[in-house]
Design an enzyme around this catalytic site. Structure first.
Site, PDB file in Angstrom:
ATOM      1  N   LEU A  62     -47.384  25.754 -46.595  1.00  0.00           N
ATOM      2  CA  LEU A  62     -46.225  26.424 -45.971  1.00  0.00           C
ATOM      3  C   LEU A  62     -45.159  25.408 -45.570  1.00  0.00           C
ATOM      4  CD1 LEU A  62     -47.923  29.275 -43.868  1.00  0.00           C
ATOM      5  CD2 LEU A  62     -47.054  29.350 -46.207  1.00  0.00           C
TER       6      LEU A  62
ATOM      7  N   GLU B 209     -43.553  19.753 -54.626  1.00  0.00           N
ATOM      8  CA  GLU B 209     -42.142  19.687 -54.243  1.00  0.00           C
ATOM      9  C   GLU B 209     -41.387  19.978 -55.541  1.00  0.00           C
ATOM     10  OE1 GLU B 209     -40.634  19.344 -51.416  1.00  0.00           O
ATOM     11  OE2 GLU B 209     -42.387  18.955 -50.174  1.00  0.00           O
TER      12      GLU B 209
ATOM     13  N   THR C  59     -43.607  21.399 -65.865  1.00  0.00           N
ATOM     14  CA  THR C  59     -42.207  21.730 -66.153  1.00  0.00           C
ATOM     15  C   THR C  59     -41.728  21.116 -67.472  1.00  0.00           C
ATOM     16  OG1 THR C  59     -39.950  21.348 -65.369  1.00  0.00           O
ATOM     17  CG2 THR C  59     -41.556  19.719 -64.724  1.00  0.00           C
ATOM     18  N   ASP C  60     -40.694  21.719 -68.033  1.00  0.00           N
ATOM     19  CA  ASP C  60     -40.082  21.154 -69.253  1.00  0.00           C
ATOM     20  C   ASP C  60     -39.325  19.854 -68.953  1.00  0.00           C
ATOM     21  OD1 ASP C  60     -37.909  22.235 -67.860  1.00  0.00           O
ATOM     22  OD2 ASP C  60     -37.169  23.443 -69.548  1.00  0.00           O
ATOM     23  N   GLU C  61     -39.043  19.607 -67.664  1.00  0.00           N
ATOM     24  CA  GLU C  61     -38.222  18.431 -67.321  1.00  0.00           C
ATOM     25  C   GLU C  61     -38.919  17.116 -67.649  1.00  0.00           C
ATOM     26  OE1 GLU C  61     -36.062  18.594 -63.664  1.00  0.00           O
ATOM     27  OE2 GLU C  61     -35.901  20.767 -63.735  1.00  0.00           O
TER      28      GLU C  61
ATOM     29  N   TYR D   1     -38.055  13.904 -59.410  1.00  0.00           N
ATOM     30  CA  TYR D   1     -38.902  15.102 -59.542  1.00  0.00           C
ATOM     31  C   TYR D   1     -39.661  15.085 -60.861  1.00  0.00           C
ATOM     32  CZ  TYR D   1     -40.087  19.920 -60.861  1.00  0.00           C
ATOM     33  OH  TYR D   1     -40.742  21.037 -61.326  1.00  0.00           O
TER      34      TYR D   1
ATOM     35  N   SER E 275     -42.330  12.514 -61.135  1.00  0.00           N
ATOM     36  CA  SER E 275     -43.562  12.841 -60.391  1.00  0.00           C
ATOM     37  C   SER E 275     -44.380  13.888 -61.127  1.00  0.00           C
ATOM     38  CB  SER E 275     -43.225  13.283 -58.954  1.00  0.00           C
ATOM     39  OG  SER E 275     -42.610  14.561 -58.956  1.00  0.00           O
ATOM     40  N   LYS E 276     -43.716  14.852 -61.749  1.00  0.00           N
ATOM     41  CA  LYS E 276     -44.467  15.878 -62.506  1.00  0.00           C
ATOM     42  C   LYS E 276     -45.081  15.260 -63.768  1.00  0.00           C
ATOM     43  CE  LYS E 276     -44.830  19.783 -61.798  1.00  0.00           C
ATOM     44  NZ  LYS E 276     -45.760  20.609 -60.973  1.00  0.00           N
TER      45      LYS E 276
ATOM     46  N   GLY F 225     -27.580  11.536 -62.372  1.00  0.00           N
ATOM     47  CA  GLY F 225     -28.528  11.532 -63.501  1.00  0.00           C
ATOM     48  C   GLY F 225     -28.785  12.911 -64.086  1.00  0.00           C
TER      49      GLY F 225
HETATM   50  P1  NAD Z   1     -41.612  26.367 -54.758  1.00  0.00           P
HETATM   51  O1  NAD Z   1     -40.951  25.172 -54.172  1.00  0.00           O
HETATM   52  O2  NAD Z   1     -40.961  27.693 -54.619  1.00  0.00           O
HETATM   53  O3  NAD Z   1     -43.079  26.512 -54.144  1.00  0.00           O
HETATM   54  C1  NAD Z   1     -43.930  25.417 -53.956  1.00  0.00           C
HETATM   55  C2  NAD Z   1     -45.069  25.836 -53.031  1.00  0.00           C
HETATM   56  O4  NAD Z   1     -45.953  24.717 -52.872  1.00  0.00           O
HETATM   57  C3  NAD Z   1     -44.587  26.244 -51.629  1.00  0.00           C
HETATM   58  O5  NAD Z   1     -45.223  27.441 -51.223  1.00  0.00           O
HETATM   59  C4  NAD Z   1     -45.012  25.080 -50.759  1.00  0.00           C
HETATM   60  O6  NAD Z   1     -45.313  25.455 -49.415  1.00  0.00           O
HETATM   61  C5  NAD Z   1     -46.249  24.582 -51.482  1.00  0.00           C
HETATM   62  N1  NAD Z   1     -46.507  23.154 -51.208  1.00  0.00           N
HETATM   63  C6  NAD Z   1     -45.614  22.136 -51.263  1.00  0.00           C
HETATM   64  N2  NAD Z   1     -46.204  20.975 -50.900  1.00  0.00           N
HETATM   65  C7  NAD Z   1     -47.505  21.277 -50.635  1.00  0.00           C
HETATM   66  C8  NAD Z   1     -48.610  20.506 -50.217  1.00  0.00           C
HETATM   67  N3  NAD Z   1     -48.497  19.194 -49.994  1.00  0.00           N
HETATM   68  N4  NAD Z   1     -49.820  21.117 -50.073  1.00  0.00           N
HETATM   69  C9  NAD Z   1     -49.929  22.450 -50.279  1.00  0.00           C
HETATM   70  N5  NAD Z   1     -48.903  23.245 -50.649  1.00  0.00           N
HETATM   71  C10 NAD Z   1     -47.697  22.661 -50.821  1.00  0.00           C
HETATM   72  O7  NAD Z   1     -41.875  25.997 -56.270  1.00  0.00           O
HETATM   73  P2  NAD Z   1     -41.843  26.919 -57.582  1.00  0.00           P
HETATM   74  O8  NAD Z   1     -40.483  26.966 -58.106  1.00  0.00           O
HETATM   75  O9  NAD Z   1     -42.586  28.179 -57.292  1.00  0.00           O
HETATM   76  O10 NAD Z   1     -42.716  26.002 -58.568  1.00  0.00           O
HETATM   77  C11 NAD Z   1     -44.131  26.113 -58.612  1.00  0.00           C
HETATM   78  C12 NAD Z   1     -44.680  25.141 -59.628  1.00  0.00           C
HETATM   79  O11 NAD Z   1     -44.145  25.434 -60.908  1.00  0.00           O
HETATM   80  C13 NAD Z   1     -44.323  23.676 -59.349  1.00  0.00           C
HETATM   81  O12 NAD Z   1     -45.432  22.897 -59.695  1.00  0.00           O
HETATM   82  C14 NAD Z   1     -43.151  23.396 -60.284  1.00  0.00           C
HETATM   83  O13 NAD Z   1     -43.110  22.045 -60.630  1.00  0.00           O
HETATM   84  C15 NAD Z   1     -43.494  24.279 -61.452  1.00  0.00           C
HETATM   85  N6  NAD Z   1     -42.341  24.770 -62.238  1.00  0.00           N
HETATM   86  C16 NAD Z   1     -41.282  25.371 -61.630  1.00  0.00           C
HETATM   87  C17 NAD Z   1     -40.241  25.875 -62.409  1.00  0.00           C
HETATM   88  C18 NAD Z   1     -39.052  26.591 -61.793  1.00  0.00           C
HETATM   89  O14 NAD Z   1     -38.115  26.933 -62.513  1.00  0.00           O
HETATM   90  N7  NAD Z   1     -39.034  26.866 -60.503  1.00  0.00           N
HETATM   91  C19 NAD Z   1     -40.287  25.741 -63.793  1.00  0.00           C
HETATM   92  C20 NAD Z   1     -41.383  25.094 -64.388  1.00  0.00           C
HETATM   93  C21 NAD Z   1     -42.412  24.629 -63.587  1.00  0.00           C
HETATM   94  O1  TDX Z   2     -25.607  24.357 -56.470  1.00  0.00           O
HETATM   95  C1  TDX Z   2     -25.961  24.117 -57.631  1.00  0.00           C
HETATM   96  N1  TDX Z   2     -25.015  23.953 -58.601  1.00  0.00           N
HETATM   97  C2  TDX Z   2     -25.321  23.641 -59.896  1.00  0.00           C
HETATM   98  O2  TDX Z   2     -24.418  23.514 -60.739  1.00  0.00           O
HETATM   99  C3  TDX Z   2     -27.347  23.985 -58.016  1.00  0.00           C
HETATM  100  C4  TDX Z   2     -28.440  24.139 -56.995  1.00  0.00           C
HETATM  101  C5  TDX Z   2     -27.637  23.675 -59.332  1.00  0.00           C
HETATM  102  N2  TDX Z   2     -26.659  23.493 -60.239  1.00  0.00           N
HETATM  103  C6  TDX Z   2     -27.027  23.185 -61.646  1.00  0.00           C
HETATM  104  C7  TDX Z   2     -28.004  22.042 -61.821  1.00  0.00           C
HETATM  105  C8  TDX Z   2     -28.789  22.462 -63.043  1.00  0.00           C
HETATM  106  O3  TDX Z   2     -28.119  22.044 -64.216  1.00  0.00           O
HETATM  107  O4  TDX Z   2     -27.687  24.350 -62.150  1.00  0.00           O
HETATM  108  C9  TDX Z   2     -28.789  23.978 -62.997  1.00  0.00           C
HETATM  109  C10 TDX Z   2     -30.073  24.557 -62.421  1.00  0.00           C
HETATM  110  O5  TDX Z   2     -30.326  23.856 -61.220  1.00  0.00           O
HETATM  111  P1  TDX Z   2     -31.654  24.120 -60.345  1.00  0.00           P
HETATM  112  O6  TDX Z   2     -31.730  25.563 -60.013  1.00  0.00           O
HETATM  113  O7  TDX Z   2     -31.668  23.119 -59.242  1.00  0.00           O
HETATM  114  O8  TDX Z   2     -32.813  23.846 -61.416  1.00  0.00           O
HETATM  115  P2  TDX Z   2     -33.160  22.565 -62.328  1.00  0.00           P
HETATM  116  O9  TDX Z   2     -32.656  21.319 -61.736  1.00  0.00           O
HETATM  117  O10 TDX Z   2     -32.746  22.884 -63.734  1.00  0.00           O
HETATM  118  O11 TDX Z   2     -34.770  22.569 -62.195  1.00  0.00           O
HETATM  119  C11 TDX Z   2     -35.499  23.830 -62.220  1.00  0.00           C
HETATM  120  O12 TDX Z   2     -36.112  24.038 -63.449  1.00  0.00           O
HETATM  121  C12 TDX Z   2     -37.272  23.301 -63.781  1.00  0.00           C
HETATM  122  C13 TDX Z   2     -36.532  23.904 -61.105  1.00  0.00           C
HETATM  123  O13 TDX Z   2     -35.923  23.635 -59.868  1.00  0.00           O
HETATM  124  C14 TDX Z   2     -37.681  22.975 -61.337  1.00  0.00           C
HETATM  125  O14 TDX Z   2     -38.683  23.125 -60.328  1.00  0.00           O
HETATM  126  C15 TDX Z   2     -38.279  23.283 -62.658  1.00  0.00           C
HETATM  127  O15 TDX Z   2     -39.326  22.412 -62.938  1.00  0.00           O
END
Ligand code: NAD
Ligand code: TDX
Length: 351
Positions: free
Chosen positions: A36, A85, A131-133, A157, A160-161, A290
């Site tokens: 949380l 994170e 993630t694709d990143e 980020y 680390s992934k 970056g």
């Molecule tokens: P999010 O930030 O919404 O949720 C992360 C969750 O992990 C939160 O509930 C947080 O409380 C919990 N958490 C963080 N640190 C923790 C710790 N030390 N111990 C236990 N719990 C902890 O993230 P999300 O967008 O739901 O992403 C979930 C996973 O999917 C991540 O591993 C992310 O890298 C991956 N992912 C996300 C996206 C995207 O577009 N959001 C895309 C591809 C992969």
């Molecule tokens: O205020 C903004 N303005 C803007 O132009 C924000 C928050 C983002 N952006 C741009 C940055 C990116 O090119 O929009 C695009 C999407 O940004 P984010 O929502 O921060 O996502 P991104 O950086 O692409 O990463 C996301 O996709 C892969 C997730 O956050 C990651 O957790 C996941 O792994």
């Protein structure tokens, strides 16, 4: 009854995965382990919190002793690891937090699972959601990320992934742990924390605040509805082959500026505003350091081998998402009061 440990289940994607598993598999007991942090929110799971096959455990994957205790109390048949994170901008200001949770936390979890499964490592699955990143940034419009694309992470980020993916593969190679990894593109949908592009823009449009587009808005992302990602995770967990990687994506690329314009049009309609009203709020701001130019996933492998495909057209998913945020205003207000304000001001004041 099988016990499945899902980490990060109070977050955006994790909460959709937990809901899917709890509802679809009454013979699984789902343990949702989440620290949380600012991104975790139990309100995401209000509808299933009283189900008899669901238990929430508050805990931090950085705390190895806590994990040892948890694994001493419960035998887990499998782990689906999403806790992380997850926001690139936060990783630029505080990389160490990403090393702690995404790298060390993942290794702590691998160790706890390895210790419990030691005599039968081939019978249990450690599934790492990534993630694709990790593949870096594409510059040639013809190119796509394949499962074989070499890793080339560019942000703290993604570094680390990538590191955590490497550790998961190393545990398979070294200790013969059964593992799978999936790498997904940008998710969108209900319950996404409003630091990410789409919910941040939805919130700002509602409040008539500037819509901060980084750089010229030329960066490209591939967008997938979160429930389609959760469906893919279900398939990979049950049918994915040991040691394999599956790329998950929507074949749905958008330039940031185009997606923000589309969102503005949907919001104008929903809020009864004149067409073009919300788009007037678009403001170009200093670029992300970056900033990766383009991500594009080739999801052919999971489509051919596991029969997964996205279920929603993008415009439909976008409308569903906007409807969810507009009808869950309390959820958004709760999150965006207090600490979020200071994050937002700090993050965007300098732009
Ligand atoms: P999010 O930030 O919404 O949720 C992360 C969750 O992990 C939160 O509930 C947080 O409380 C919990 N958490 C963080 N640190 C923790 C710790 N030390 N111990 C236990 N719990 C902890 O993230 P999300 O967008 O739901 O992403 C979930 C996973 O999917 C991540 O591993 C992310 O890298 C991956 N992912 C996300 C996206 C995207 O577009 N959001 C895309 C591809 C992969
Ligand atoms: O205020 C903004 N303005 C803007 O132009 C924000 C928050 C983002 N952006 C741009 C940055 C990116 O090119 O929009 C695009 C999407 O940004 P984010 O929502 O921060 O996502 P991104 O950086 O692409 O990463 C996301 O996709 C892969 C997730 O956050 C990651 O957790 C996941 O792994």
């Amino acid at each position: 009854m099988k016990n499945i440990l899902i980490t990060g289940g109070a977050g955006f994607i994790g909460s959709h995965v937990v809901r899917l598993f709890v509802n679809k598999y009454p013979d699984y007991h789902i343990y949702n382990l989440d620290a949380l942090t600012y991104a975790g929110n139990l309100a995401n799971l209000d509808d299933i919190k009283d189900k008899s096959n669901y238990t929430f455990v508050k805990g931090d994957i950085n705390d190895a002793a806590f994990l040892t205790d948890l694994f001493a109390q419960h035998r887990f048949d499998g782990v689906i690891h999403l806790a992380a994170e997850s926001h690139v901008d936060r990783s630029i200001t505080n990389p160490l937090a990403f090393v702690m949770t995404n790298v060390i936390g993942t290794v702590n979890l691998l160790n706890a699972a390895k210790q419990q499964w030691k005599d039968e490592l081939d019978k249990h699955l450690f599934y790492h959601v990534s993630t694709d990143e990790v593949y870096g940034s594409l510059h040639n419009p013809e190119d796509f990320f394949l499962e074989t694309t070499p890793y080339d992470p560019q942000s703290p980020y993604s570094a680390s992934k990538a590191s955590s993916d490497h550790f998961v593969r190393a545990y398979r190679n070294t200790y013969k742990m059964r593992t799978v990894i999936s790498n997904c593109s940008n998710n969108y949908g209900p319950n996404q924390f409003p630091e990410k592009l789409l919910p941040l823009m939805i919130h700002n449009i509602q409040k008539n605040k500037p819509l901060p587009v980084y750089g010229k808005g030329e960066n490209v992302r591939d967008w997938l509805f979160v429930i389609d990602h959760a469906r893919a995770i279900d398939m990979v967990y049950h049918e994915g082959k040991d040691g394999e990687t599956y790329n998950i994506g929507g074949f749905n690329e958008w330039k940031n500026i185009d997606i923000v314009h589309l969102l503005c049009r949907v919001m104008d309609k929903k809020l009864g505003r004149a067409e073009g009203e919300s788009a007037k709020l678009i403001t170009f701001v200093k670029d992300r350091a970056g900033h990766d130019l383009r991500y594009a996933i080739d999801a052919t492998k999971i489509m051919n081998e596991l029969g997964w495909k996205p279920s929603l057209q993008f415009e439909e998913g976008m409308e569903k998402t906007v409807d969810w945020y507009l009808s869950n205003n309390d959820w958004l207000e709760n999150i965006t009061s207090g600490v979020y304000q200071s994050y937002y001001e700090k993050q965007y004041a300098e732009r």
